[in-house]
Design a protein around this motif. Structure first.
Motif, PDB file in Angstrom:
ATOM      1  N   PRO A  74       0.815  -1.227   0.000  1.00 48.51           N
ATOM      2  CA  PRO A  74       0.000   0.000   0.000  1.00 48.51           C
ATOM      3  C   PRO A  74       0.843   1.269   0.000  1.00 48.51           C
ATOM      4  O   PRO A  74       0.450   2.276  -0.611  1.00 48.51           O
ATOM      5  N   GLY A  75       1.994   1.251   0.688  1.00 49.50           N
ATOM      6  CA  GLY A  75       2.843   2.434   0.716  1.00 49.50           C
ATOM      7  C   GLY A  75       3.398   2.764  -0.653  1.00 49.50           C
ATOM      8  O   GLY A  75       3.452   3.944  -1.046  1.00 49.50           O
ATOM      9  N   ARG A  76       3.820   1.753  -1.403  1.00 47.70           N
ATOM     10  CA  ARG A  76       4.337   2.001  -2.756  1.00 47.70           C
ATOM     11  C   ARG A  76       3.226   2.493  -3.681  1.00 47.70           C
ATOM     12  O   ARG A  76       3.449   3.366  -4.529  1.00 47.70           O
ATOM     13  N   LEU A  77       2.032   1.931  -3.525  1.00 47.62           N
ATOM     14  CA  LEU A  77       0.901   2.396  -4.340  1.00 47.62           C
ATOM     15  C   LEU A  77       0.558   3.847  -4.015  1.00 47.62           C
ATOM     16  O   LEU A  77       0.287   4.648  -4.914  1.00 47.62           O
ATOM     17  N   ALA A  78       0.579   4.191  -2.729  1.00 45.22           N
ATOM     18  CA  ALA A  78       0.283   5.574  -2.340  1.00 45.22           C
ATOM     19  C   ALA A  78       1.327   6.523  -2.909  1.00 45.22           C
ATOM     20  O   ALA A  78       0.995   7.631  -3.359  1.00 45.22           O
ATOM     21  N   ALA A  79       2.594   6.102  -2.905  1.00 42.75           N
ATOM     22  CA  ALA A  79       3.655   6.955  -3.440  1.00 42.75           C
ATOM     23  C   ALA A  79       3.488   7.162  -4.942  1.00 42.75           C
ATOM     24  O   ALA A  79       3.670   8.275  -5.452  1.00 42.75           O
TER      25      ALA A  79
ATOM     26  N   SER B  93       0.662   6.986  -6.597  1.00 42.61           N
ATOM     27  CA  SER B  93      -0.516   7.844  -6.760  1.00 42.61           C
ATOM     28  C   SER B  93      -0.173   9.306  -6.536  1.00 42.61           C
ATOM     29  O   SER B  93      -0.620  10.193  -7.283  1.00 42.61           O
ATOM     30  N   ALA B  94       0.636   9.568  -5.498  1.00 44.98           N
ATOM     31  CA  ALA B  94       1.006  10.950  -5.187  1.00 44.98           C
ATOM     32  C   ALA B  94       1.781  11.583  -6.331  1.00 44.98           C
ATOM     33  O   ALA B  94       1.581  12.756  -6.666  1.00 44.98           O
TER      34      ALA B  94
ATOM     35  N   GLU C 175      -0.576  12.454  -9.225  1.00 44.23           N
ATOM     36  CA  GLU C 175      -1.362  13.661  -8.949  1.00 44.23           C
ATOM     37  C   GLU C 175      -0.493  14.912  -9.020  1.00 44.23           C
ATOM     38  O   GLU C 175      -0.923  15.949  -9.516  1.00 44.23           O
TER      39      GLU C 175
ATOM     40  N   SER D 160      -6.370   1.472  -6.487  1.00 41.84           N
ATOM     41  CA  SER D 160      -5.658   2.414  -5.627  1.00 41.84           C
ATOM     42  C   SER D 160      -5.148   3.648  -6.366  1.00 41.84           C
ATOM     43  O   SER D 160      -4.795   4.636  -5.725  1.00 41.84           O
ATOM     44  N   LEU D 161      -5.074   3.572  -7.688  1.00 45.76           N
ATOM     45  CA  LEU D 161      -4.468   4.652  -8.469  1.00 45.76           C
ATOM     46  C   LEU D 161      -5.530   5.625  -8.978  1.00 45.76           C
ATOM     47  O   LEU D 161      -6.639   5.203  -9.327  1.00 45.76           O
TER      48      LEU D 161
END
Length: 442
Positions: free
Chosen positions: A69-74, A76-77, A80, A134-135
């Motif tokens: 999840p942390g890599r996916l959040a990164a 995504s950030a 954006e 997640s993206l």
């Protein structure tokens, strides 16, 4: 979405990329970008209307574990931050071991091929769906180059990609240099792969250079694009007009004029290979996804991947990665010679990347850096990122009593102490460490 002609943006050629004419978009390695601040060069390119696409290299969607999840959040950030229309990643695994196998976590530091089997496809598809959810923008996945192939594969590359698209709706990033690499190394026909894959799912195309050594093609991204790679691009263009085509270069960067020449060669190839108007063979319609030989009946709504399937995948990938980076016996069915070639290539890449992440190390160790690092890599698998690898290598050298030169040892000791803490040391701490380093070197 039309992207046009682009080039991979890298800090080393930022000025050259900005100066190139006719560039519609660029691609930047996602993990090399800060989550809250863009390099000035990318800011200027975006202000000119140049699209920037983040290209991930560390998710490991083909691995046995579910995406982090942390890599996916990164990722995504960064999408954006860039206002990107899509993000891209690879059909590969990059780490293995851990809880699923009750063994130490191993990092490849490289993109490794997943077996083209139904088990591996089930795991990949579920991981892709997790990532898609997640993206914030669509995801496209790249076919990779390989020096090795898995035994007992059940699908061709084209069939595997077609089934992936059918099950997930993911888009494809087709790397024609990787198709050429797999042709030389594995005997796989690029034209057959293009015939079988769903060309209508292509988001864009990569073109890159490599070099052949002793009958093995190395996808270096550090050499000019070769004629055979442009031939594969022509094969693809004869079937479909890709929304975007991008030149990749990751090392041994040439002057801007040479990059411009390679872009011109790509444009000329696309023009020459475009089908002429009028009646003729229908080359613009891809086979229906999931409709290739051997895939009938496997496109039902997805069920959760069983724990047993993930466990089998984890055991197989860990055995392979351990043989490549830890010197354990080669799994049954693999070509031992090719495994040795891949193992040496992984160690050499580690040495090269660590020298860039920590340029002080080759400066301190001089001509002995590379030999020392390769000896270290042969018995010490990478368990974290390249920065951790640099620290572990320096510690290994110091524990072994090196470097022999007292001044170099003092410098390496201080370098390691200065960077091994969780936060940068304060001025007093630095002075104490410097004094200690001087004493150690005496």
């Amino acid at each position: 979405m039309e992207l046009g002609i682009g080039i991979g943006w890298r800090p080393e050629i930022a000025a050259e990329v900005e100066a190139l004419s006719g560039i519609d978009w660029v691609e930047a390695v996602a993990e090399n970008l800060c989550a809250d601040h863009l390099p000035d060069s990318l800011v200027r390119l975006r202000e000119r209307g140049v699209t920037v696409v983040p290209h991930g290299v560390a998710l490991g969607l083909g691995g046995a574990d579910r995406p982090d999840p942390g890599r996916l959040a990164a990722l995504s950030a960064r999408a954006e931050l860039l206002g990107a229309p899509l993000v891209t990643e690879h059909i590969a695994f990059v780490r293995a071991g851990g809880p699923l196998t009750a063994s130490p976590r191993l990092e490849a530091g490289h993109l490794l091929p997943v077996p083209r089997t139904w088990d591996a496809l089930d795991v990949l598809c579920e991981n892709v769906r997790i990532a898609q959810d997640s993206l914030p923008v669509p995801l496209a996945l790249e076919n990779i180059a390989a020096l090795i192939t898995w035994p007992d594969e059940e699908l061709t590359e084209g069939q595997f990609l077609a089934e992936l698209v059918e099950r997930t709706g993911v888009r494809l990033l087709i790397d024609v240099a990787n198709l050429h690499t797999n042709h030389v190394n594995l005997g796989q026909d690029p034209a057959k792969a293009l015939d079988e894959l769903p060309v209508e799912a292509i988001a864009y195309v990569h073109v890159a250079g490599g070099v052949e050594k002793n009958g093995v093609w190395h996808d270096t991204h550090a050499h000019p694009v070769s004629g055979p790679v442009l031939d594969v691009l022509a094969e693809l263009r004869s079937r479909v007009d890709p929304p975007g085509v991008l030149l990749e270069r990751d090392d041994a960067f040439p002057p801007g004029a040479e990059l411009a020449g390679e872009l011109d060669a790509i444009r000329a190839t696309l023009r020459r290979a475009a089908p002429s108007a009028g009646p003729g063979p229908d080359r613009g319609t891809a086979p229906a996804p999931g409709g290739t030989a051997g895939t009938e009946g496997r496109t039902a709504p997805p069920a959760p991947v069983s724990a047993a399937t993930r466990d089998r995948t984890a055991v197989a990938q860990t055995a392979l990665l351990s043989a490549l980076v830890a010197g354990t016996p080669a799994p049954e069915g693999f070509d031992h010679r090719r495994l040795r070639v891949q193992s040496r290539a992984l160690a050499a890449k580690r040495a090269d990347v660590v020298s860039k992440v920590a340029p002080e190390l080759p400066e301190i160790l001089g001509d002995g850096y590379r030999a020392a690092f390769l000896a270290y890599a042969g018995s010490r698998p990478m368990s974290g990122g390249y920065r951790r690898d640099a620290l572990d290598f320096a510690e290994h050298v110091l524990i072994a009593g090196g470097p022999a030169d007292p001044a170099a040892r003092r410098r390496l000791t201080y370098w390691w102490q200065d960077r091994s803490g969780s936060r940068p040391p304060r001025r007093t701490t630095r002075l104490v460490r410097a004094a200690r380093a001087a004493l150690v070197g005496k």
